[in-house]
Design a protein around this motif. Structure first.
Motif, PDB file in Angstrom:
ATOM      1  N   ILE B  26       0.855  -1.201   0.000  1.00 59.97           N
ATOM      2  CA  ILE B  26       0.000   0.000   0.000  1.00 59.97           C
ATOM      3  C   ILE B  26       0.890   1.249   0.000  1.00 59.97           C
ATOM      4  N   MET B  28       3.938   1.440  -1.140  1.00 62.60           N
ATOM      5  CA  MET B  28       4.593   1.542  -2.447  1.00 62.60           C
ATOM      6  C   MET B  28       3.685   2.257  -3.450  1.00 62.60           C
ATOM      7  N   LYS B  29       2.407   1.926  -3.407  1.00 64.17           N
ATOM      8  CA  LYS B  29       1.473   2.547  -4.338  1.00 64.17           C
ATOM      9  C   LYS B  29       1.304   4.043  -4.047  1.00 64.17           C
ATOM     10  N   TYR B 175      -3.362   2.515   6.306  1.00 65.76           N
ATOM     11  CA  TYR B 175      -4.803   2.662   6.109  1.00 65.76           C
ATOM     12  C   TYR B 175      -5.097   3.927   5.309  1.00 65.76           C
ATOM     13  N   ALA B 177      -4.323   5.664   2.747  1.00 70.11           N
ATOM     14  CA  ALA B 177      -3.609   5.610   1.466  1.00 70.11           C
ATOM     15  C   ALA B 177      -3.533   6.962   0.748  1.00 70.11           C
ATOM     16  N   VAL B 178      -4.629   7.701   0.730  1.00 71.60           N
ATOM     17  CA  VAL B 178      -4.617   8.988   0.013  1.00 71.60           C
ATOM     18  C   VAL B 178      -3.912  10.087   0.820  1.00 71.60           C
TER      19      VAL B 178
END
Lengths: 377, 272, 65
Positions: B26, B28-29, B175, B177-178
């Motif tokens: 997560i 890495m993305k 958690y 992510a954004v």
């Protein structure tokens, strides 16, 4: 044109030699008896467009030197025994990742803190076997201030040519002594730069040995994006667990140095032609050995000196030549309790006696000690 | 809209080695999306890592990448940046890599304020070797080398970075992510040493020994224990017990960056 | 019509259940150890699964309104 002749300290000569060779980065950590190299380069590198940094420890200094080389700068670090012990981890990385750089070890006594202000030659085996795992090793052993300069240039050249870290093993005596040195003019000494890839970036394999044991090296930022790792890797640079590739790459790594003995190993043969006894010496001990040979010659004793300027790969062919030639014996004086002497014995292959002369009291070996022993042969 | 990661992934390198449910994928993305937003070219980006699970990340992505020795990524990164300051250097490693074996390099990189972004993947455990305790393992938690529970107090990596002199420090979780993407982007654009500590779950090495049996439990735990910094700074120690602040924790744009300071001091910058 | 199209790359999926557990509408499930679409009509295109899939295994494409 007038010659550039200067009265230089040994450590300063390394700094000047490095600049001559194109070194534009130094990372180090203060340690006696090498610190003058860092001090000199802290002042001089910026004037040559280079950068200097004193890192938080010896480990980081070795890391920074490898990083800077990957980013395209010829790089140097300088240390002594205790620092060398700390550098081993990243020295091994440099060998594995095939990153050119130069490490100066101004040897003092040991183990541990030892005698910081006294000379030693006890890191011979550490230079070769310090990093874990099989790896290539090139180590040079200058014995005059002039050689501190020229051998530093040679160290950079070999590291660039063979894409591997090169160690300069000098000692406190050579590092701190002062001698008159003629600084070579620009262009007088050969300066070698790493071979760059000539293929398109998408075709680049950082460890492609199809055209020779030393693969061309791209610098970070030049468009050849690739991966560098200390793991066993294949030609692409990515980790591999394939036994056949691990085997062939490990062997290539060692072979690229070992197979180039004639190019890398440099030995001065002094009065060896008709000699019936040989002293094999390096660094400060070679200075005493030369005096001893001259003194014996005056007395009619046919002594000769084999002075090693390369200690790794070990000058075994040179030693074998004299052992096979029927000399009465080879003496190896060194400031340790027997390191190069064992290699010499191996090289002599039982053809002649090999004897060691050891001193570990933080003083130099005297010419009289050497001549006295040689005379008995 | 679906994001196309393919332009940054080296062909044939996925799937990655991380365990099912590992938070590192997560991260890495989010990192790749943040890098994309900088507009930097792939040729000018360098990723340096140490040893451990987090440190395997550079192998998957199409930049100049170096997987160094344990804890030493910042030593290598410092050399790279000083040798060629035009390169954009990102260093990454786990909690053990950056705060135990690499702790000295971490604090000194912060102190120098060299223009490097440091991503610390904090999963409270040594994952690669199978779940030994690290400097961030919470008190009482179980690890293979703490079978009776962790008795050592843990490092607060973000606070450590602030104290050591980093000029941009943030914390986030896998958690988020954004928000993580946006925080990393801020860190990348910051001139000076920036640190982003990213809390992430290790279901294999940590979760299953500590009452978080599923990877999703760990993500939900992160969501429930993270408090935005703006709110956290007005809360008492008792109110914050067991919780952690996320977001930008510290930012100082007034301190000079290391390479610029060096070049100014030695007269290199005048020469251009 | 569903609000979004769910694509699953089974080769990359490790069956960690994150997408299933964090989907607010229950559109996903695990089948034969891999993520699978349980009910495409339930997908709202919120991206929760895609953003938190550690394995680059889910692609959500929102349909035009």
């Amino acid at each position: 044109m007038s010659k550039d002749k200067r009265f230089l300290q040994g450590n300063d000569a390394v700094a000047l030699g490095a600049l001559y060779a194109g070194c534009r980065f130094f990372a180090g950590y203060p340690i006696t008896p090498s610190t003058e190299v860092a001090e000199k380069l802290a002042a001089m590198l910026p004037k040559a467009g280079g950068r200097f940094i004193q890192m938080e420890d010896e480990i980081a200094a070795m890391a920074a030197v490898i990083g800077a080389s990957l980013a395209g700068r010829k790089s140097l670090t300088a240390t002594s025994g205790p620092g060398m012990s700390l550098k081993m981890e990243n020295l091994g990385f440099g060998c594995m990742a095939e990153v050119p750089c130069v490490i100066l070890n101004v040897m003092r006594g040991g183990p541990s803190t030892g005698t910081p202000t006294g000379p030693g030659q006890s890191d011979i085996m550490q230079a070769k076997w310090g990093p874990h795992g099989d790896h290539p090793c090139i180590a040079l052993t200058p014995s005059t201030v002039a050689e501190q300069f020229t051998e530093t240039v040679r160290a950079f050249n070999l590291s660039e040519k063979y894409r591997t870290p090169v160690i300069i093993l000098t000692d406190e005596i050579i590092g701190h002594m002062r001698e008159a040195v003629e600084i070579p003019a620009e262009g007088e000494l050969e300066v070698i730069d790493r071979v760059k890839p000539d293929c398109a970036p998408e075709d680049y394999l950082p460890y492609d040995s199809s055209k020779g044991d030393v693969p061309p090296m791209a610098n970070f930022g030049e468009g050849y994006r690739y991966h560098v790792t200390g793991l066993n890797h294949d030609a692409s640079g990515f980790p591999t667990a394939k036994p056949s590739i691990i085997d062939s790459e490990e062997r290539r790594l060692v072979r690229k140095v070992e197979a180039n003995y004639d190019d890398i190993v440099k030995v001065e043969e002094f009065m060896c032609g008709d000699a019936d006894r040989i002293v094999f010496a390096f660094g400060s001990s070679a200075r005493s050995a030369k005096d001893a040979v001259l003194a014996l010659r005056e007395k009619g004793v046919k002594a000769g000196l084999l002075k090693a300027l390369t200690i790794w790969p070990f000058p075994e062919r040179h030693i074998k030549k004299y052992a096979d030639g029927g000399v009465k014996g080879i003496l190896v004086p060194e400031l340790n309790l027997g390191q190069a002497v064992c290699e010499t014995e191996r090289a002599a292959g039982g053809k002649c006696p090999v004897e060691g002369l050891f001193r570990v009291d933080s003083e130099a070996i005297l010419p009289s000690q050497i001549s006295g022993t040689l005379e008995r042969f | 809209m679906a994001y196309d990661y393919a332009k940054f992934i080296r062909p044939g390198r996925l799937p990655h080695i991380w365990c099912p449910g590992c938070g590192y994928g997560i991260i890495m993305k989010s990192m790749l999306r943040a890098i994309d937003s900088t507009g930097w070219s792939k040729d000018e980006i360098v990723l340096a890592s140490g040893i451990g699970c987090a440190s395997r990340l550079p192998g998957y992505v199409d930049f100049n990448t170096i997987h160094t020795t344990h804890g030493r990524s910042l030593g290598f990164a410092t050399g790279i940046k000083l040798a060629n300051p035009a390169l954009k250097v990102i260093a990454m490693g786990g909690d053990g890599d950056m705060s135990a074996i690499g702790g000295n390099h971490f604090i000194h990189a912060c102190r120098r304020n060299i223009d490097i972004t440091v991503l610390v993947f904090n999963n409270y455990i040594y994952g690669m070797t199978g779940g030994q305790y690290s400097p961030t393992t919470p008190m009482g938690a179980k690890a293979t080398t703490a079978p009776y529970g962790m008795i050592e107090p843990s490092f607060d990596i973000a606070r450590l970075a602030v104290a050591a002199g980093a000029t941009f420090v943030g914390r986030t979780t896998s958690y988020h992510a954004v928000p993580m993407e946006k925080l990393i982007l801020q860190a990348l654009n910051h001139k000076g040493l920036s640190v982003v500590e990213i809390m992430a779950g290790c279901p294999t090495g940590y979760g299953r020994r500590n009452g978080q049996k599923a990877a999703s439990d760990m993500l939900i735990w992160e969501k429930e224990h993270a408090v935005p910094y703006e709110k956290a700074k007005n809360m008492t120690e008792a109110e914050m017990a067991g919780k952690f602040a996320i977001g930008v924790i510290y930012k100082d744009e007034s301190r000079p960056e290391y390479v610029e300071s060096y070049d100014r001091a030695v007269g290199l910058s005048k020469r251009g | 019509m569903a609000k979004a199209v769910i694509e699953i790359n089974a080769e990359c999926c490790k069956g960690c259940y994150i997408c299933v557990e964090l989907c607010p509408t229950g559109a996903l499930e695990i089948k034969d150890f891999k993520a699978a679409v349980k009910d495409a009509e339930l997908c709202t295109g919120c991206m929760s699964c895609e953003l938190r899939c550690p394995d680059f295994a889910i692609i959500i494409t929102r349909n035009a309104k």
